[in-house]
Design an enzyme around this catalytic site. Structure first.
Site, mmCIF file in Angstrom:
data_model
loop_
_atom_site.group_PDB
_atom_site.id
_atom_site.type_symbol
_atom_site.label_atom_id
_atom_site.label_comp_id
_atom_site.label_asym_id
_atom_site.label_seq_id
_atom_site.Cartn_x
_atom_site.Cartn_y
_atom_site.Cartn_z
ATOM 1 N N HIS A 42 0.496 -0.990 -0.193
ATOM 2 C CA HIS A 42 0.174 0.203 -0.186
ATOM 3 C C HIS A 42 0.645 1.298 -0.131
ATOM 4 O O HIS A 42 0.365 2.044 -0.423
ATOM 5 C CB HIS A 42 -0.911 -0.007 0.874
ATOM 6 C CG HIS A 42 0.108 0.348 2.611
ATOM 7 N ND1 HIS A 42 0.276 -0.539 3.858
ATOM 8 C CD2 HIS A 42 -0.167 1.301 2.791
ATOM 9 C CE1 HIS A 42 0.993 -0.309 4.426
ATOM 10 N NE2 HIS A 42 0.795 1.024 4.663
HETATM 11 C C1 UD1 Z 1 -1.751 6.283 5.786
HETATM 12 C C2 UD1 Z 1 -0.899 6.469 5.832
HETATM 13 C C3 UD1 Z 1 0.638 5.546 6.569
HETATM 14 C C4 UD1 Z 1 0.226 4.260 6.753
HETATM 15 C C5 UD1 Z 1 -1.126 3.481 6.135
HETATM 16 C C6 UD1 Z 1 -2.018 2.497 7.261
HETATM 17 C C7 UD1 Z 1 -0.101 8.526 5.489
HETATM 18 C C8 UD1 Z 1 0.832 9.794 5.137
HETATM 19 N N1 UD1 Z 1 -0.575 7.917 5.591
HETATM 20 O O1 UD1 Z 1 -1.847 5.630 4.722
HETATM 21 O O2 UD1 Z 1 2.086 6.209 6.987
HETATM 22 O O3 UD1 Z 1 1.066 2.756 6.832
HETATM 23 O O4 UD1 Z 1 -2.421 4.761 6.263
HETATM 24 O O5 UD1 Z 1 -3.230 2.633 6.103
HETATM 25 O O6 UD1 Z 1 -0.766 9.493 7.082
HETATM 26 N N2 UD1 Z 1 -9.195 5.470 1.518
HETATM 27 C C9 UD1 Z 1 -10.252 4.662 1.355
HETATM 28 N N3 UD1 Z 1 -10.952 3.990 2.407
HETATM 29 C C10 UD1 Z 1 -10.486 4.378 3.845
HETATM 30 C C11 UD1 Z 1 -9.105 5.189 3.770
HETATM 31 C C12 UD1 Z 1 -8.575 5.029 2.094
HETATM 32 O O7 UD1 Z 1 -11.240 3.982 -0.168
HETATM 33 O O8 UD1 Z 1 -11.207 3.818 4.575
HETATM 34 C C13 UD1 Z 1 -8.415 5.401 -0.034
HETATM 35 C C14 UD1 Z 1 -8.351 6.734 -0.877
HETATM 36 O O9 UD1 Z 1 -8.155 6.537 -2.254
HETATM 37 C C15 UD1 Z 1 -7.245 7.403 -0.072
HETATM 38 C C16 UD1 Z 1 -6.218 6.117 -0.063
HETATM 39 O O10 UD1 Z 1 -6.437 5.068 0.618
HETATM 40 O O11 UD1 Z 1 -6.921 8.513 -0.590
HETATM 41 C C17 UD1 Z 1 -5.300 6.477 0.920
HETATM 42 O O12 UD1 Z 1 -5.637 7.121 2.480
HETATM 43 P P1 UD1 Z 1 -4.666 7.732 3.529
HETATM 44 O O13 UD1 Z 1 -5.370 7.392 4.115
HETATM 45 O O14 UD1 Z 1 -4.300 8.873 2.744
HETATM 46 O O15 UD1 Z 1 -3.479 7.161 3.351
HETATM 47 P P2 UD1 Z 1 -2.756 4.975 3.305
HETATM 48 O O16 UD1 Z 1 -2.371 4.860 2.423
HETATM 49 O O17 UD1 Z 1 -3.867 4.425 4.152
#
Ligand code: UD1
Length: 351
Positions: free
Chosen positions: A202
């Protein structure tokens, strides 16, 4: 004494579980603010339910966005809540944007700030997580470190006087859940009892470049045994955007698992392939050898102990399904499962 925990992303809910319990046992008043960084049922509520974590006192419902927009919106919504409550400690967890937002708001309001999982370093300044943890450590009044190496990193940055070695709260919850976890719900098409690889990918550095993403998925597809890929929504979104089909070959794509199911799935796997920080350590704790698809790890002890190896260039793909297994039986690098009580004690004595 009032402690306010600020959490938002999946691994933070896991760390919150033993801490919330230890704070309650110590008679400490505890409130929980959920920023809403993760919001899908399987990324958020499932952890509160499975790990019996008290419901958040506030959910800021910030959701996804670019780093600036997401972190800024969290700060806007956090400030009035923290100003109203004025806790004795704002407690932050790990290295996410939710952690950085809470750290900046707390110091601006002159609220004492504690950082759990302080002192971890990848020394890779291209990782958003590295910015978040370095900035939070340097803003904090109390640095709660999981390992001796983290303590040494903090001392090297002039932060030793505010640092306490408390151990690793993820080991607390992992070891406890492993005692009661049953069989993992594995995808249709997988023979029960047959060996499989458990994979998660991820991180931005592996998902944002379509060529890199395609190479990693191609390597997983080519494994000689089934690969159960529990797909983070970020991976699904990036594959869709790049026109990459997630399945094929040995790949069996599954939804993100709840924590007890993940523990069972790791324990039952022949090997783990991941870029997650937490999963590297859970593989070690559960005795499953791991390959980490990154240039470095913050959990270097797992590599030194022979349970984990780095493969950023995908040069060890041929043995991803059967990595070397160390002879040593003991796996006690991250404590005996009582770190959360040490966190409660450190907050009480420093408060
Ligand atoms: C975040 C953390 C990372 C951690 C990870 C655990 C930061 C910079 N990164 O990364 O350190 O290892 O969480 O999972 O804070 N999305 C959904 N549903 C959700 C959550 C996310 O669809 O409930 C999708 C969206 O497209 C979103 C993408 O995942 O844009 C990324 O989510 P984001 O919270 O920005 O970062 P993670 O990659 O989850």
């Amino acid at each position: 004494m009032l402690v306010t925990s600020v959490v938002g992303a999946r691994p933070q809910f896991v760390k919150l579980a033993p801490v919330a319990e230890a704070l309650a046992e110590a008679g400490i008043n505890h409130r929980i603010i959920h920023t809403g960084q993760h919001y899908d049922e399987r990324m958020s509520q499932a952890f509160f339910t499975d790990l019996v974590i008290p419901a958040p006192d506030h959910n800021l419902a910030v959701g996804s966005g670019g780093h600036g927009a997401q972190t800024g919106e969290m700060m806007i919504r956090l400030e009035p809540v923290l100003e109203q409550d004025r806790p004795d400690w704002v407690l932050t967890y790990g290295d996410t944007n939710s952690t950085l937002a809470a750290a900046v708001v707390a110091v601006k309001l002159h609220l004492p700030l504690a950082h759990l999982e302080a002192g971890l370093r990848s020394f890779n300044r291209r990782m958003p997580e590295e910015h978040n943890r370095v900035l939070t450590d340097h803003a904090s009044d109390l640095l709660l470190a999981p390992t001796q190496l983290a303590m040494a990193n903090l001392a090297g940055e002039g932060l030793g006087a505010h640092s306490r070695l408390v151990g690793d709260v993820m080991a607390d919850v992992c070891l406890r859940v492993a005692r009661t976890a049953g069989a993992a719900p594995l995808p249709d098409g997988l023979d029960p009892g047959a060996p499989y690889v458990l994979a998660t990918i991820h991180r931005a550095e592996n998902t944002d470049d379509p060529d890199r993403l395609a190479a990693i998925l191609g390597a997983l597809r080519a494994q000689p045994i089934p690969v159960v890929l529990t797909a983070h929504p970020r991976l699904v979104a990036k594959c869709a955007a790049a026109g990459i089909d997630l399945g094929g070959g040995s790949l069996l794509v599954a939804e993100p698992l709840g924590y007890p199911d993940m523990v069972a799935a790791v324990r039952g796997a022949a090997a783990v392939v991941t870029d997650s920080g937490g999963l590297q350590k859970e593989a070690y704790l559960l005795g499953t050898p791991c390959t980490t698809v990154r240039t470095e790890t913050e959990w270097v002890e797992t590599v030194a102990a022979g349970w984990n190896r780095l493969d950023p260039e995908l040069s060890q793909v041929d043995t991803w399904a059967a990595p070397p297994r160390p002879a040593a039986a003991s796996r006690d690098l991250y404590g005996d499962g009582h770190a959360a009580q040490a966190v409660a004690a450190a907050l009480t004595s420093a408060g």
